[in-house]
Design an enzyme around this catalytic site. Structure first.
Site, mmCIF file in Angstrom:
data_model
loop_
_atom_site.group_PDB
_atom_site.id
_atom_site.type_symbol
_atom_site.label_atom_id
_atom_site.label_comp_id
_atom_site.label_asym_id
_atom_site.label_seq_id
_atom_site.Cartn_x
_atom_site.Cartn_y
_atom_site.Cartn_z
ATOM 1 N N GLN A 183 0.827 -1.209 0.000
ATOM 2 C CA GLN A 183 0.000 0.000 0.000
ATOM 3 C C GLN A 183 0.858 1.255 0.000
ATOM 4 O OE1 GLN A 183 -3.437 -0.081 -0.500
ATOM 5 N NE2 GLN A 183 -2.640 -2.117 -0.931
ATOM 6 N N HIS A 223 1.764 3.021 -3.312
ATOM 7 C CA HIS A 223 0.786 3.759 -4.107
ATOM 8 C C HIS A 223 1.137 5.244 -4.160
ATOM 9 C CE1 HIS A 223 -2.291 1.012 -5.459
ATOM 10 N NE2 HIS A 223 -2.310 0.418 -4.290
ATOM 11 N N GLU A 243 -9.423 0.360 4.998
ATOM 12 C CA GLU A 243 -9.811 -0.070 3.648
ATOM 13 C C GLU A 243 -9.499 -1.562 3.467
ATOM 14 O OE1 GLU A 243 -8.708 1.131 -0.992
ATOM 15 O OE2 GLU A 243 -7.400 1.743 0.656
ATOM 16 N N HIS A 244 -8.246 -1.948 3.702
ATOM 17 C CA HIS A 244 -7.812 -3.340 3.614
ATOM 18 C C HIS A 244 -7.398 -3.809 5.009
ATOM 19 C CE1 HIS A 244 -6.645 -1.446 -0.313
ATOM 20 N NE2 HIS A 244 -7.290 -2.496 -0.793
ATOM 21 N N ASP A 288 -6.593 -7.180 -4.835
ATOM 22 C CA ASP A 288 -6.500 -6.077 -5.786
ATOM 23 C C ASP A 288 -6.717 -6.527 -7.221
ATOM 24 O OD1 ASP A 288 -6.128 -3.948 -4.124
ATOM 25 O OD2 ASP A 288 -3.966 -3.784 -4.413
ATOM 26 N N HIS A 338 -54.561 14.984 -0.378
ATOM 27 C CA HIS A 338 -54.096 13.628 -0.093
ATOM 28 C C HIS A 338 -55.229 12.806 0.527
ATOM 29 C CE1 HIS A 338 -50.046 15.183 -0.734
ATOM 30 N NE2 HIS A 338 -49.524 13.979 -0.515
#
Length: 447
Positions: free
Chosen positions: A268, A271, A336-337, A370, A429
């Site tokens: 990670q 990235h 996230e992971h 991934d 109504h």
């Protein structure tokens, strides 16, 4: 050049742990004001001038100076040629990954993506109709890196959901087209593809131009300009999420080789510099071993500079009192992971409530998710896993309620609705419901 990575060493027993922990986690999702202002100008310009504005921004930002936007559309022939031109190993891997992603999302659709209805005792039909979106746009990042996996993860669930038309946009700075991205578009069933990117591509998809069709929803990650643009066009179109920097959290009991965990943290960190990699472990000696592995393996990484900065600025190796405490901290982070790198992953999984994706066991590296495991890799970041889910078939469908009231049902439901409508002061109504009654009462006044 030699790079060193020094993730923060924290301990939950330290008096200042909470302050250090909060400081390491902090990341602002607020977009820079200058970016917001520039994005607003781009969106308005594309909305007003369409193709001409997209062409100008593409020439300015990507260095592609062409006479018409149609010249930036990739034909199906070009996509297939890219696929056919891949080395056999790449082509086989791409198709295998696509099959697994498609299989997973087809199972997801069967589990909960169907229409349903029932009739109650008076014959009234109630239910839900599930229909796909007509047209979606997928944004695929380009520039520093190319992501064919993003094509599969966005286009295939849309295709499985039944979306009729999938429009892909991908920036190609200086005209450099990545064959794997084009081949992935062919494999995933992309309908049309344009080599445009940035806020101008988001605007073109959201508002439509003479060349780029208007879509109903935009999915896929991008830089700060793309994120800001998606946020601004939400309401005109749907969006998947506003994604922050990538994250990985590893819960380790010390049974996995330290080199494996160090490389998972790298996966990670490489990235970008804002990515976050955190290890939670109750074994101090094992944490030392992971740091030693980081020191030994970092020089072998082509993206060592990015990894070093990410780990030093935002990474953390946290010594916990127990695996139970590690699980509790993980729930606070909502990563996230989330890797459960343990000899007993199913012992700890029930304690984990918040994560985009949970990877169980030492052999389940996040990188498999991934690319080819099957579940989607578009995941909630920045703690939003507390209330958000991975991208899936359901993101490309919408639900319409079905109501068919029988004559008998109108007698009981009409009385209830009228009573509530008069209470709200909405006489029309109430009368609409009362007119279906066998005995129509006189209209009542309301407060």
């Amino acid at each position: 050049m030699t790079f060193t990575a020094r993730p923060a060493r924290l301990s939950t027993t330290a008096a200042d742990f909470e302050a250090q922990f909060a400081a390491r986690l902090h990341w602002s999702a607020e977009t820079d004001g200058a970016i917001e202002e520039r994005v607003a100008g781009i969106l308005n310009d594309v909305k007003t001038r369409g193709d001409a504005a997209v062409l100008e921004y593409t020439a300015r930002f990507d260095g592609l100076d062409v006479a018409s936007l149609g010249q930036l559309e990739l034909t199906q022939t070009e996509l297939k040629a890219a696929f056919d031109g891949l080395p056999d190993a790449q082509r086989d891997a791409l198709q295998a990954a696509a099959r697994r992603v498609r299989s997973y999302h087809e199972a997801q659709k069967k589990a909960g993506g169907e229409s349903w209805s029932y009739r109650d005792e008076d014959g009234t039909l109630l239910g839900q109709k599930v229909t796909p979106l007509d047209r979606v746009g997928i944004y695929v990042p380009g520039g520093k890196a190319a992501y064919p996996s993003s094509v599969l993860m966005n286009a295939i669930p849309a295709h499985v959901a039944g979306v009729a038309e999938i429009i892909m946009v991908v920036p190609t700075p200086r005209g450099e087209k990545n064959p794997l991205v084009l081949a992935a578009a062919y494999v995933a069933g992309v309908s049309r593809a344009f080599t445009i990117g940035g806020a101008q591509a988001v605007a073109a998809l959201a508002y439509g131009t003479a060349t780029v069709p208007k879509v109903d929803k935009i999915t896929g990650p991008g830089n700060a300009y793309v994120a800001s643009a998606k946020k601004r066009v939400f309401g005109t179109v749907g969006i998947d999420m506003i994604a922050g920097p990538s994250e990985i959290l590893v819960l380790a009991d010390g049974s996995t080789p330290a080199d494996w965990v160090a490389m998972d943290l790298f996966s990670q960190a490489e990235h970008d510099e804002l990515a976050q990699s955190i290890l939670l472990c109750p074994d101090a000696a094992y944490i030392d071993a992971v740091q030693a592995a980081i020191d030994r393996l970092l020089p072998t990484m082509p993206r060592a500079a990015i990894i070093a900065k990410s780990l030093s600025d935002r990474g953390a190796l946290i010594h916990t009192r127990s695996m139970e405490e590690a699980c509790a901290i993980s729930n606070r982070i909502a990563p996230e992971h989330l890797e459960v790198s343990s000899s007993e992953p199913h012992r700890w999984e029930p304690l984990l409530k918040h994560a985009g994706a949970i990877f169980l066991g030492a052999y389940t590296s996040e990188s498999l998710g991934d690319y080819c495991a099957g579940p989607n890799h578009v995941l909630p970041t920045s703690g939003t896993a507390r209330f958000s889910s991975p991208l899936g078939v359901y993101d490309f469908q919408k639900r319409s309620s079905l109501i068919e009231v029988s004559q008998a049902g109108a007698q009981s439901l009409g009385l209830i609705a009228a009573e509530m409508a008069y209470g709200e002061g909405l006489q029309a109504h109430a009368r609409a419901a009362e007119m279906r009654l066998n005995e129509v009462p006189p209209m009542r006044s309301t407060p």
